[in-house]
Write a protein that holds these residues in place. Structure first.
Motif, PDB file in Angstrom:
ATOM      1  N   TYR A  17      34.913 -37.975  62.901  1.00 34.38           N
ATOM      2  CA  TYR A  17      34.755 -37.187  61.675  1.00 34.38           C
ATOM      3  C   TYR A  17      33.426 -37.520  61.018  1.00 34.38           C
ATOM      4  O   TYR A  17      32.848 -38.581  61.279  1.00 34.38           O
ATOM      5  CB  TYR A  17      35.903 -37.472  60.703  1.00 34.38           C
TER       6      TYR A  17
ATOM      7  N   THR B 138      32.925 -38.537  58.234  1.00 32.30           N
ATOM      8  CA  THR B 138      33.037 -39.773  57.465  1.00 32.30           C
ATOM      9  C   THR B 138      32.768 -41.012  58.325  1.00 32.30           C
ATOM     10  O   THR B 138      32.695 -42.121  57.807  1.00 32.30           O
ATOM     11  CB  THR B 138      34.470 -39.918  56.931  1.00 32.30           C
TER      12      THR B 138
ATOM     13  N   ALA C 156      38.438 -40.901  65.395  1.00 33.55           N
ATOM     14  CA  ALA C 156      39.885 -40.665  65.449  1.00 33.55           C
ATOM     15  C   ALA C 156      40.421 -40.552  66.868  1.00 33.55           C
ATOM     16  O   ALA C 156      41.564 -40.923  67.139  1.00 33.55           O
ATOM     17  CB  ALA C 156      40.238 -39.405  64.655  1.00 33.55           C
TER      18      ALA C 156
ATOM     19  N   GLY D 104      47.628 -42.909  61.306  1.00 34.47           N
ATOM     20  CA  GLY D 104      46.188 -43.089  61.500  1.00 34.47           C
ATOM     21  C   GLY D 104      45.779 -43.250  62.951  1.00 34.47           C
ATOM     22  O   GLY D 104      44.596 -43.415  63.254  1.00 34.47           O
ATOM     23  N   ALA D 105      46.766 -43.165  63.888  1.00 37.73           N
ATOM     24  CA  ALA D 105      46.453 -43.365  65.310  1.00 37.73           C
ATOM     25  C   ALA D 105      45.682 -42.199  65.903  1.00 37.73           C
ATOM     26  O   ALA D 105      45.038 -42.346  66.947  1.00 37.73           O
ATOM     27  CB  ALA D 105      47.741 -43.591  66.103  1.00 37.73           C
ATOM     28  N   GLY D 106      45.766 -41.017  65.252  1.00 39.15           N
ATOM     29  CA  GLY D 106      45.038 -39.855  65.769  1.00 39.15           C
ATOM     30  C   GLY D 106      45.936 -38.723  66.266  1.00 39.15           C
ATOM     31  O   GLY D 106      45.446 -37.782  66.882  1.00 39.15           O
ATOM     32  N   LYS D 107      47.247 -38.815  65.975  1.00 42.43           N
ATOM     33  CA  LYS D 107      48.194 -37.809  66.478  1.00 42.43           C
ATOM     34  C   LYS D 107      47.870 -36.406  65.938  1.00 42.43           C
ATOM     35  O   LYS D 107      47.778 -35.451  66.700  1.00 42.43           O
ATOM     36  CB  LYS D 107      49.641 -38.196  66.120  1.00 42.43           C
ATOM     37  N   SER D 108      47.706 -36.303  64.619  1.00 43.68           N
ATOM     38  CA  SER D 108      47.406 -34.985  64.036  1.00 43.68           C
ATOM     39  C   SER D 108      46.054 -34.481  64.508  1.00 43.68           C
ATOM     40  O   SER D 108      45.892 -33.300  64.795  1.00 43.68           O
ATOM     41  CB  SER D 108      47.367 -35.034  62.511  1.00 43.68           C
ATOM     42  N   THR D 109      45.098 -35.380  64.597  1.00 42.84           N
ATOM     43  CA  THR D 109      43.767 -34.973  65.066  1.00 42.84           C
ATOM     44  C   THR D 109      43.861 -34.408  66.481  1.00 42.84           C
ATOM     45  O   THR D 109      43.249 -33.386  66.791  1.00 42.84           O
ATOM     46  CB  THR D 109      42.788 -36.162  65.023  1.00 42.84           C
TER      47      THR D 109
HETATM   48  P1  ADP Z   1      47.933 -39.693  62.573  1.00 41.47           P
HETATM   49  O1  ADP Z   1      48.289 -38.227  62.649  1.00 41.47           O
HETATM   50  O2  ADP Z   1      48.297 -40.449  63.809  1.00 41.47           O
HETATM   51  O3  ADP Z   1      48.463 -40.353  61.336  1.00 41.47           O
HETATM   52  P2  ADP Z   1      45.223 -38.758  62.004  1.00 41.47           P
HETATM   53  O4  ADP Z   1      44.826 -37.907  63.143  1.00 41.47           O
HETATM   54  O5  ADP Z   1      45.676 -38.085  60.764  1.00 41.47           O
HETATM   55  O6  ADP Z   1      46.334 -39.816  62.510  1.00 41.47           O
HETATM   56  O7  ADP Z   1      44.022 -39.722  61.608  1.00 41.47           O
HETATM   57  C1  ADP Z   1      43.258 -40.458  62.558  1.00 41.47           C
HETATM   58  C2  ADP Z   1      42.054 -41.080  61.873  1.00 41.47           C
HETATM   59  O8  ADP Z   1      41.144 -40.053  61.464  1.00 41.47           O
HETATM   60  C3  ADP Z   1      42.382 -41.863  60.614  1.00 41.47           C
HETATM   61  O9  ADP Z   1      41.489 -42.944  60.546  1.00 41.47           O
HETATM   62  C4  ADP Z   1      42.102 -40.870  59.512  1.00 41.47           C
HETATM   63  O10 ADP Z   1      41.722 -41.527  58.321  1.00 41.47           O
HETATM   64  C5  ADP Z   1      40.952 -40.080  60.067  1.00 41.47           C
HETATM   65  N1  ADP Z   1      40.944 -38.675  59.586  1.00 41.47           N
HETATM   66  C6  ADP Z   1      41.924 -37.761  59.741  1.00 41.47           C
HETATM   67  N2  ADP Z   1      41.599 -36.571  59.209  1.00 41.47           N
HETATM   68  C7  ADP Z   1      40.337 -36.739  58.698  1.00 41.47           C
HETATM   69  C8  ADP Z   1      39.414 -35.871  58.015  1.00 41.47           C
HETATM   70  N3  ADP Z   1      39.712 -34.593  57.755  1.00 41.47           N
HETATM   71  N4  ADP Z   1      38.232 -36.402  57.635  1.00 41.47           N
HETATM   72  C9  ADP Z   1      37.915 -37.689  57.910  1.00 41.47           C
HETATM   73  N5  ADP Z   1      38.737 -38.535  58.551  1.00 41.47           N
HETATM   74  C10 ADP Z   1      39.926 -38.086  58.947  1.00 41.47           C
END
Ligand code: ADP
Length: 278
Positions: free
Chosen positions: A11, A13, A17, A38-43
Motif C-alpha cells: 500500500y 502507506t 500486505a 492484518g495477515a492480508g486476507k481482505s487484501t
Molecule cells: P486481514 O484481512 O487479514 O485482517 P488486511 O488485508 O485487511 O488483513 O490487511 C493487511 C495489511 O495491510 C495490514 O497491515 C493493514 O494495515 C494493511 N492495509 C489494509 N488495507 C489498507 C489500506 N487501504 N491502506 C493501507 N494499508 C492497508
C-alpha cells in the motif's frame, strides 16, 4: 480454476500486505482462508476481484488473466460472485428483485431501471431461490427475513450472475452457530454441484475445518499453511497465529462451545417440559 501467481501488494502507506502469494483452486474446490487480523486476507480477496490493484503478480480465472486490460473491471466483476458478511441486500426490495440484481452487469440499464428482466433471468432466479430453500419468500421484502434467510438470498444473488468463481467474506460472522453450519453446508454443496471454485475468508477455524476442502493460512502476507483441514494441528495453528494468539482463540472457541451446549440443554429441557404438558 483460479490461479494466483506471486501476488504482491504494497500500500502507499508502506504496508506490505501480500508478499508473493501463490496458489490454485480447482473447479468445485472450497478453500478456507484463515489468519490473524492484518495477515492480508481482505487484501488478497480484493486483489482477486480488483477492488485493490496489486503491485505485482498475476491472477488467472479459467486461464484468462484478470485485470490485464484497462476498462476490464466490469467484466472481471461479472465473472466473480461475491457473498458478504452483512449480506449487502437492498432491504426495501423483494427477495426476487435482490436475486435479479445479480444480473445487473448484463441487463441494459433502461431495462433494469424499469425492473424488466428477461424471462430466462427470472426463471433462473426462481430455480435458485428454490435451491436455497426460499421459493415461498420470493415476494417478501428482504428486511422481513432472518439473518440466515438473508444470507441465502445473498448466495442466490451471487449465483444468478453465473459466476466462474465465488469469493466469500466472513459469510457466517453475523449468524448463530446452527445457522452458520447450515450456510456453510449450503455453500459447499452448491460449489460441488456447479463445479465452482470458492475462497472463503473465515475467522472461525473450527467451522472452516468442518466444511472446507482445503485451508490456506496467511501470516504477515505470506502463505504459511496450505493443506486439507485435518492437517491443521497445533504446530500449524501456532505457525499461523503465533503461540499466544492461538491459545487465546482456542479458549474463546471452548467457551463458545460450552455456551452452545448450555443452549442445547436448555432447549431439550423445554421440549421435555412441553412434552410433559401435552
Ligand atoms: P486481514 O484481512 O487479514 O485482517 P488486511 O488485508 O485487511 O488483513 O490487511 C493487511 C495489511 O495491510 C495490514 O497491515 C493493514 O494495515 C494493511 N492495509 C489494509 N488495507 C489498507 C489500506 N487501504 N491502506 C493501507 N494499508 C492497508
Amino acid at each position: 480454476m483460479l490461479r494466483v501467481e506471486a501476488l504482491d501488494k504494497r500500500y502507499k502507506t508502506g504496508d506490505h500486505a501480500l508478499k508473493g502469494v501463490s496458489f490454485t483452486v480447482d473447479a468445485g474446490q472450497v478453500v478456507g482462508l484463515i489468519g490473524p487480523s492484518g495477515a492480508g486476507k481482505s487484501t488478497l480477496i480484493r486483489c482477486v476481484n480488483r477492488l485493490v490493484e496489486p503491485t505485482g503478480g498475476k491472477v488467472y480465472l479459467n486461464d484468462t488473466e484478470i485485470g490485464a486490460g484497462a476498462g476490464d473491471l466490469r467484466r472481471v466483476r461479472r465473472r466473480i460472485g461475491m457473498i458478504f458478511q452483512e449480506y449487502a441486500l437492498v432491504e426495501r426490495l423483494t427477495v426476487m428483485e435482490n436475486v435479479l440484481s445479480g444480473r445487473l452487469g448484463y441487463v441494459p440499464f433502461w431495462r433494469s431501471f424499469l425492473r424488466r428482466f428477461p424471462q430466462a433471468d427470472v426463471d433462473q432466479a426462481f430455480a435458485l431461490l428454490d435451491r436455497v430453500g426460499l421459493s415461498e419468500h420470493a415476494d417478501k421484502r428482504a428486511d422481513a427475513l432472518s439473518g440466515g434467510q438473508r444470507q441465502r438470498v445473498g448466495i442466490a444473488r451471487a449465483l444468478e450472475q453465473n459466476p466462474e468463481l465465488l469469493l466469500i467474506d466472513e459469510p457466517t460472522a453475523s449468524l448463530d452457530p446452527k445457522t452458520s453450519r447450515q450456510i456453510m453446508r449450503l455453500i459447499v454443496e452448491i460449489c460441488r454441484e456447479r463445479d465452482l471454485p470458492a475462497v472463503i475468508n473465515i475467522h472461525d477455524v473450527a467451522l472452516a475445518q468442518l466444511f472446507v476442502d482445503r485451508i490456506i493460512g496467511l501470516r504477515a502476507g505470506v502463505v504459511v499453511f496450505d493443506a486439507p483441514p485435518d492437517r491443521l494441528d497445533h504446530a500449524a495453528l501456532t505457525s499461523i497465529y503465533g503461540e499466544e494468539d492461538w491459545a487465546a482463540m482456542h479458549r474463546a472457541a471452548e467457551d463458545d462451545a460450552a455456551e452452545e451446549d448450555e443452549a442445547e440443554q436448555a432447549l431439550q429441557a423445554r421440549r421435555e417440559r412441553l412434552a410433559g404438558l401435552a
